[in-house]
Design an enzyme around this catalytic site. Structure first.
Site, PDB file in Angstrom:
ATOM      1  CB  CYS A   2     -16.027 -27.668 -58.915  1.00 19.13           C
ATOM      2  SG  CYS A   2     -17.012 -29.085 -59.428  1.00 19.13           S
ATOM      3  CG  HIS A  53     -17.288 -26.176 -55.389  1.00 17.93           C
ATOM      4  ND1 HIS A  53     -18.338 -25.866 -56.228  1.00 17.93           N
ATOM      5  CD2 HIS A  53     -17.104 -27.521 -55.490  1.00 17.93           C
ATOM      6  CE1 HIS A  53     -18.756 -26.971 -56.802  1.00 17.93           C
ATOM      7  NE2 HIS A  53     -18.033 -27.986 -56.379  1.00 17.93           N
ATOM      8  CG  ASN A  89     -21.020 -29.829 -57.058  1.00 21.33           C
ATOM      9  OD1 ASN A  89     -20.811 -28.822 -57.733  1.00 21.33           O
ATOM     10  ND2 ASN A  89     -20.073 -30.694 -56.741  1.00 21.33           N
TER      11      ASN A  89
HETATM   12  O1  UT7 Z   1     -17.328 -30.639 -56.916  1.00 19.21           O
HETATM   13  C1  UT7 Z   1     -16.380 -31.434 -56.263  1.00 19.21           C
HETATM   14  C2  UT7 Z   1     -16.823 -32.817 -56.435  1.00 19.21           C
HETATM   15  N1  UT7 Z   1     -17.553 -33.453 -55.441  1.00 19.21           N
HETATM   16  C3  UT7 Z   1     -17.365 -33.479 -54.129  1.00 19.21           C
HETATM   17  O2  UT7 Z   1     -16.737 -32.646 -53.529  1.00 19.21           O
HETATM   18  C4  UT7 Z   1     -17.951 -34.645 -53.417  1.00 19.21           C
HETATM   19  C5  UT7 Z   1     -16.992 -35.153 -52.358  1.00 19.21           C
HETATM   20  N2  UT7 Z   1     -17.467 -36.373 -51.710  1.00 19.21           N
HETATM   21  C6  UT7 Z   1     -18.615 -36.431 -51.027  1.00 19.21           C
HETATM   22  O3  UT7 Z   1     -19.342 -35.465 -50.935  1.00 19.21           O
HETATM   23  C7  UT7 Z   1     -18.945 -37.734 -50.326  1.00 19.21           C
HETATM   24  O4  UT7 Z   1     -17.815 -38.580 -50.381  1.00 19.21           O
HETATM   25  C8  UT7 Z   1     -20.160 -38.448 -50.946  1.00 19.21           C
HETATM   26  C9  UT7 Z   1     -21.406 -37.654 -50.617  1.00 19.21           C
HETATM   27  C10 UT7 Z   1     -20.004 -38.593 -52.426  1.00 19.21           C
HETATM   28  C11 UT7 Z   1     -20.314 -39.839 -50.311  1.00 19.21           C
HETATM   29  O5  UT7 Z   1     -20.354 -39.759 -48.917  1.00 19.21           O
HETATM   30  P1  UT7 Z   1     -19.468 -40.744 -48.037  1.00 19.21           P
HETATM   31  O6  UT7 Z   1     -19.825 -40.466 -46.645  1.00 19.21           O
HETATM   32  O7  UT7 Z   1     -18.041 -40.538 -48.448  1.00 19.21           O
HETATM   33  O8  UT7 Z   1     -20.029 -42.154 -48.465  1.00 19.21           O
HETATM   34  P2  UT7 Z   1     -19.300 -43.374 -49.219  1.00 19.21           P
HETATM   35  O9  UT7 Z   1     -18.935 -43.007 -50.623  1.00 19.21           O
HETATM   36  O10 UT7 Z   1     -18.227 -43.885 -48.322  1.00 19.21           O
HETATM   37  O11 UT7 Z   1     -20.487 -44.428 -49.296  1.00 19.21           O
HETATM   38  C12 UT7 Z   1     -21.074 -44.939 -48.130  1.00 19.21           C
HETATM   39  C13 UT7 Z   1     -22.176 -45.904 -48.536  1.00 19.21           C
HETATM   40  C14 UT7 Z   1     -21.770 -46.922 -49.594  1.00 19.21           C
HETATM   41  O12 UT7 Z   1     -22.380 -48.166 -49.230  1.00 19.21           O
HETATM   42  P3  UT7 Z   1     -21.533 -49.331 -48.464  1.00 19.21           P
HETATM   43  O13 UT7 Z   1     -20.435 -49.665 -49.422  1.00 19.21           O
HETATM   44  O14 UT7 Z   1     -21.084 -48.701 -47.206  1.00 19.21           O
HETATM   45  O15 UT7 Z   1     -22.565 -50.404 -48.301  1.00 19.21           O
HETATM   46  C15 UT7 Z   1     -22.399 -46.426 -50.857  1.00 19.21           C
HETATM   47  O16 UT7 Z   1     -22.734 -47.473 -51.752  1.00 19.21           O
HETATM   48  O17 UT7 Z   1     -23.276 -45.187 -49.112  1.00 19.21           O
HETATM   49  C16 UT7 Z   1     -23.666 -45.808 -50.348  1.00 19.21           C
HETATM   50  N3  UT7 Z   1     -24.209 -44.786 -51.222  1.00 19.21           N
HETATM   51  C17 UT7 Z   1     -25.502 -44.424 -51.224  1.00 19.21           C
HETATM   52  N4  UT7 Z   1     -26.552 -44.859 -50.528  1.00 19.21           N
HETATM   53  C18 UT7 Z   1     -27.730 -44.276 -50.751  1.00 19.21           C
HETATM   54  C19 UT7 Z   1     -23.539 -44.031 -52.115  1.00 19.21           C
HETATM   55  N5  UT7 Z   1     -24.407 -43.187 -52.714  1.00 19.21           N
HETATM   56  C20 UT7 Z   1     -25.614 -43.413 -52.187  1.00 19.21           C
HETATM   57  C21 UT7 Z   1     -26.892 -42.854 -52.385  1.00 19.21           C
HETATM   58  N6  UT7 Z   1     -27.911 -43.320 -51.631  1.00 19.21           N
HETATM   59  N7  UT7 Z   1     -27.107 -41.865 -53.258  1.00 19.21           N
END
Ligand code: UT7
Length: 319
Positions: free
Chosen positions: A113, A246, A276
């Protein structure tokens, strides 16, 4: 003194739009979760027969038209992509052929990225040192090809697209400064850990990510590298007219702008419509904000990349 000036930009998005509701019909997710956690509402997805070089070609044509120059004048092509058409030849060479030109240097850069910012810094060096007069720098991705469409933690985040800029040697500034960094010890938090061997894919060909770890890393390094870049040109953060990080997650973008003291209205965000698009995200956002008239001649624009590797970097450009 010679500078590399951005004299034209272009971009291309595949026609097919996939909304969050479309995804929620197939996997356990919701529009509400995706919008709240990422700001993404939709993404463009390439047709099965469209490759990164096809997307790059459309974006390049737009950039060349905006610059008012023919492809024959290009003497360097740099394509940033993590989703090349082939193992080889490079996507840059395939793009060169599709543009109908030959002879100029053409190569890919792989910084995920951060790829576009890396590519821009490389091309800037070529132009400033007189090795090239007119350079085409492209970010192009078909990330949809390396997503596990059953993994809700990654597949909702990405999209396909391409963005391109034409750089030209000029006495007026131009690219003011670039700063690039990498730290391979964090390779595991964002990776597609597969390779082709003996006719098979060894390992996983799909993106894997520790989202929260990437999030924290991104916000910290985007802040640091912006400060380093303005300091390198003897400017202050207040001299930035537009911030284009980005486009990964609106929360990362807004947190970065806040830490840097850049007002929200000076932040260019396209992540809601494009998701993204990895190496394509920054030139896509730049093209959008130039074409809608927000970014104008004389404005200083901070372009920032962060991604797998880990890699990160920034370029401050005077338009
Ligand atoms: O290009 C560079 C690469 N990418 C990035 O910069 C992405 C960086 N990270 C992020 O943008 C965020 O960390 C995410 C959007 C990926 C995730 O957000 P978060 O607030 O960090 O959520 P999390 O990973 O802590 O997940 C929270 C909950 C989990 O459930 P439990 O364990 O709390 O029950 C996940 O299983 O959300 C769940 N979850 C979803 N739920 C519905 C993860 N993905 C999804 C989804 N829909 N698509």
């Amino acid at each position: 003194m010679t500078f590399a000036r951005i004299v034209g930009t272009g971009s291309y998005l595949p026609r097919r739009i996939v909304t969050n509701d479309d995804l929620a019909r197939r996997i356990d997710t919701s529009d509400e979760w995706i919008v709240t956690r990422t700001g993404i509402r939709q993404r463009h997805i390439a047709e099965p027969d469209q490759t990164s070089s096809d997307l790059a070609l459309e974006a390049s044509r737009g950039a060349l038209a905006a610059a008012g120059i023919g492809a024959g004048e290009i003497d360097l092509i740099v394509v940033a992509t993590s989703t090349p058409d082939f193992v080889f030849p490079s996507t840059a060479c395939l793009l060169q052929a599709k543009l109908g030109v030959k002879g100029c240097a053409a190569f890919d850069v792989q910084a995920v990225c951060s790829g576009f910012v890396y590519g821009l810094a490389v091309a800037d060096s070529f132009v400033r040192t007189g090795q090239a007069r007119t350079a085409l720098v492209v970010g192009a991705e078909v990330f949809s090809r390396i997503l596990d469409w059953n993994d809700r933690g990654t597949c909702v985040l990405f999209g396909d697209g391409a963005g391109a800029v034409v750089l030209r040697a000029d006495e007026r500034p131009g690219i003011l400064a670039s700063v690039l960094h990498a730290d391979g010890s964090h390779a595991g938090i964002l990776t597609a850990p597969g390779n082709v061997c003996g006719g098979k894919v060894i390992g996983s060909p799909y993106v894997r990510m520790d989202g929260p770890a990437v999030f924290k890393f991104a916000v910290r390094v985007l802040d640091e590298v912006a400060r380093e870049t303005v300091a390198k040109c003897g400017l202050a953060l207040g001299d930035i007219d537009w911030l284009i990080p980005h486009q990964a997650n609106i929360r990362i973008l807004e947190a970065t702008a806040k830490r840097l003291g850049v007002p929200r209205e000076r932040l260019v965000a396209t992540v809601d419509r494009h998701a993204n698009t990895s190496a394509a995200s920054v030139p896509l956002a730049l093209d959008v904000a130039l074409r809608d008239g927000r970014i104008r001649a004389g404005h200083r624009v901070m372009l920032q990349g962060v991604g797998g590797g880990f890699t990160w970097g920034a370029t401050l450009v005077e338009m």
